[in-house]
Scaffold this active site. Structure first.
Site, mmCIF file in Angstrom:
data_model
loop_
_atom_site.group_PDB
_atom_site.id
_atom_site.type_symbol
_atom_site.label_atom_id
_atom_site.label_comp_id
_atom_site.label_asym_id
_atom_site.label_seq_id
_atom_site.Cartn_x
_atom_site.Cartn_y
_atom_site.Cartn_z
ATOM 1 N N GLY A 99 -2.969 36.112 -80.255
ATOM 2 C CA GLY A 99 -3.661 37.302 -79.770
ATOM 3 C C GLY A 99 -3.152 38.547 -80.458
ATOM 4 O O GLY A 99 -2.062 38.566 -81.025
ATOM 5 N N ASP A 216 -1.441 47.707 -64.500
ATOM 6 C CA ASP A 216 -2.494 47.191 -65.381
ATOM 7 C C ASP A 216 -2.986 45.837 -64.893
ATOM 8 O O ASP A 216 -3.276 44.946 -65.688
ATOM 9 C CB ASP A 216 -1.977 47.092 -66.814
ATOM 10 N N ASP A 444 -6.982 48.233 -86.096
ATOM 11 C CA ASP A 444 -6.165 47.207 -86.735
ATOM 12 C C ASP A 444 -4.674 47.425 -86.498
ATOM 13 O O ASP A 444 -3.835 46.756 -87.081
ATOM 14 C CB ASP A 444 -6.459 47.115 -88.238
ATOM 15 N N ASP A 516 -37.922 34.002 -71.536
ATOM 16 C CA ASP A 516 -38.441 33.057 -72.527
ATOM 17 C C ASP A 516 -37.312 32.344 -73.274
ATOM 18 O O ASP A 516 -37.552 31.657 -74.269
ATOM 19 C CB ASP A 516 -39.379 33.761 -73.508
#
Length: 549
Positions: A99, A216, A444, A516
């Site tokens: 990760g 968090d 990055d 559809d």
């Protein structure tokens, strides 16, 4: 990251944007993006072995965070841990990448002495720009050690430091994310939700009793150590966690929009915010949707602050009154009247042999959870496609702005260049707020903003105003030019972007308004423009106070 009442803005509002071009994907300078592999290789610790093995795990990305203060002195980053450590390579062999986080990358690693696999988070020291960055890393390690021994907290094995990296070796959680496991089971009950919530709140109680606020909590930050054991849940990622003293008030705005407590938005909170977040997770476990929902991030904030909980829509009429009572008490907008973690564990619905029914929930709930998880993945992939497909003509103005900020013509904007450039464009942002934008756009994790990152940030934060951007993205997915996106085409796109292709049928179903079995352009646009994947008050666009067209 402050432990005291100094007003700072630290938000995770770009966590989703960061995934838009990257959870695992990187972009390079040029007008053309470099490959993900090349960019990732640039940030790998020296001596990393070729990918091997197939064990699965994940390290939830660090939150995009706003830092305070002056740059970190060289002696701090030279010795982050404050003491010498053995070499990581003497004890472990690094394997494949698991990760990508805000400050580093997580790899599979193997203990050379025992052959046991672990996860190793390698944090690039060059990204520790301020003194607070260094303190955050130290505190994360301290808190992991502080909580060591709790069966539902990921166990730290050790920390190592070399001239380029700080490495945190920890328990490998190979069972995947909590919600993914629920979906895989195909059946879920209130009793199972009670069991999982008991674990989550048990972690909160342990943290609070030891003077730690997690800050968090969300489903992605709970992994299963063992895919065959639903209750092997482990809390991970303590990068935003802080030590606290009774009565201490925090002002840092952290979290994700669906899970953030109202007092966090008001910048005056304590450990009670963790209980609110657990209440949101419980609501999602039972219904498949978050309790506070809107089409925009501001709408979500308004809903959180308003605090009206929907118990009328399906499946709530058949959910037990005891479950709803617990949720109301956990989502009390007044922190001092909210249940404590200990009180939650004593509630009749959640305690051992409690009153939570064992009957399966409506299958529609599982479907909603799948859609809630999967839809963002497609949006993120589409945003990267858009950022990489823009023509020179479309981004001429943005290119000039990038060049104006890139004063040394290096092809990347540093923090100092961004700060000076923002002020030249009339921005009145504080240094900490500019730092937040910097980290948000740096997909990055290089410590700078390169060309594609700048374009991707302004495109995303501009809410995809230009239709041709959407046309380009739609055409990318519509491989055969039929005017429709099919499951097969989405699977192909996922392979190209190294993204998992699970639950794509549910993505189709969610966006497919005419039923559809495929997505036409109108349905694609509706999906892309619905809601917002990020959270926060500042964007690159409105901070610059100019048109990004």
């Amino acid at each position: 990251m402050g432990n005291t009442c100094g007003v700072t803005l630290r938000s995770k509002y770009f966590a989703s944007f960061r995934g838009a071009s990257q959870r695992h994907d990187e972009a390079g300078y040029a007008p053309v993006a470099t490959s993900a592999a090349a960019a990732a290789a640039a940030d790998e610790p020296a001596g990393k072995k070729a990918p091997r093995g197939s064990a699965a795990a994940a390290d939830a990305p660090h939150a995009a965070s706003m830092k305070r203060g002056a740059p970190a002195p060289a002696e701090l980053t030279a010795n982050v841990l404050g003491h010498p450590t053995p070499s990581l390579s003497e004890h472990y062999a690094l394997g494949r990448k698991l990760g990508q986080g805000q400050f580093g990358t997580t790899y599979l690693c193997t203990d050379l002495a025992t052959g046991v696999d672990y996860a190793c988070k390698s944090i690039a020291k060059r990204k520790l720009i301020t003194k607070e960055d260094v303190e955050d890393v130290r505190r994360e390690i301290q808190i992991m050690h502080h909580l060591a021994g709790h069966r539902n907290v990921v166990a730290i094995k050790g920390a190592y430091e070399d001239p380029q990296y700080v490495h945190i070796v920890m328990e490998l959680c190979a069972g995947g994310e909590l919600f993914d496991r629920i979906i895989e089971r195909g059946q879920f009950s209130e009793r199972k939700a009670a069991e999982l919530t008991r674990i989550i709140v048990g972690v909160i109680e342990a943290c609070h009793s030891l003077g730690v606020i997690h800050r968090d909590l969300k489903p992605e930050n709970f992994l299963l150590a063992n895919k065959d054991d639903d209750l092997s849940l482990k809390a991970i990622d303590f990068g935003l966690s802080v030590f606290f003293k009774p009565g201490q008030v925090f002002t840092d705005v952290v979290g994700s929009p669906y899970y953030v407590a109202p007092e966090v938005l008001r910048k005056c909170y304590g450990p009670e915010a963790d209980v609110w977040t657990a209440g949101v997770i419980l609501y999602i476990l039972l219904s498949g949707v978050p309790p506070f929902w809107a089409e925009t991030q501001q709408g979500i904030f308004d809903a959180v602050l308003k605090g009206v909980i929907d118990f009328d829509s399906d499946p709530w009429p058949v959910i037990s009154d005891s479950a709803k009572d617990l949720i109301r008490r956990m989502l009390n907008p007044r922190p001092k009247e909210r249940l404590t973690a200990h009180e939650v564990l004593c509630h009749p619905w959640i305690c051992d042999h409690g009153v939570a029914p064992d009957r399966p929930l409506d299958p529609a709930v599982l479907s909603r959870i799948k859609q809630f998880s999967a839809m963002n993945k497609l949006k993120k992939m589409a945003l990267r496609v858009i950022a990489e497909s823009l023509s020179e003509e479309e981004i001429a103005g943005l290119k000039e702005m990038f060049k104006a900020m890139d004063t040394d013509n290096s092809g990347a904007i540093t923090y100092d260049e961004l700060k000076e450039g923002m002020r030249k464009y009339g921005s009145t942002l504080k240094d900490t707020e500019i730092r937040d934008l910097m980290e948000a756009a740096d997909v990055d994790n290089s410590g700078t903003i390169d060309y594609i990152e700048f374009i991707a940030a302004t495109l995303h934060l501009n809410k995809l105003e230009r239709e041709e951007h959407l046309v380009a993205a739609f055409s990318y997915f519509d491989k055969d030019g039929s005017g429709y996106i099919t499951v097969d085409e989405l699977q192909q796109a996922c392979k190209e972007h190294n993204m998992p292709d699970a639950f794509l049928d549910d993505v189709i179903k969610e966006a497919d308004q005419d039923n559809d079995g495929r997505i036409d352009y109108g349905e694609f646009v509706a999906m892309m423009t619905k809601g917002n994947m990020g959270v926060g008050r500042r964007t690159m666009r409105n901070s610059l106070n100019i048109s990004m067209r």
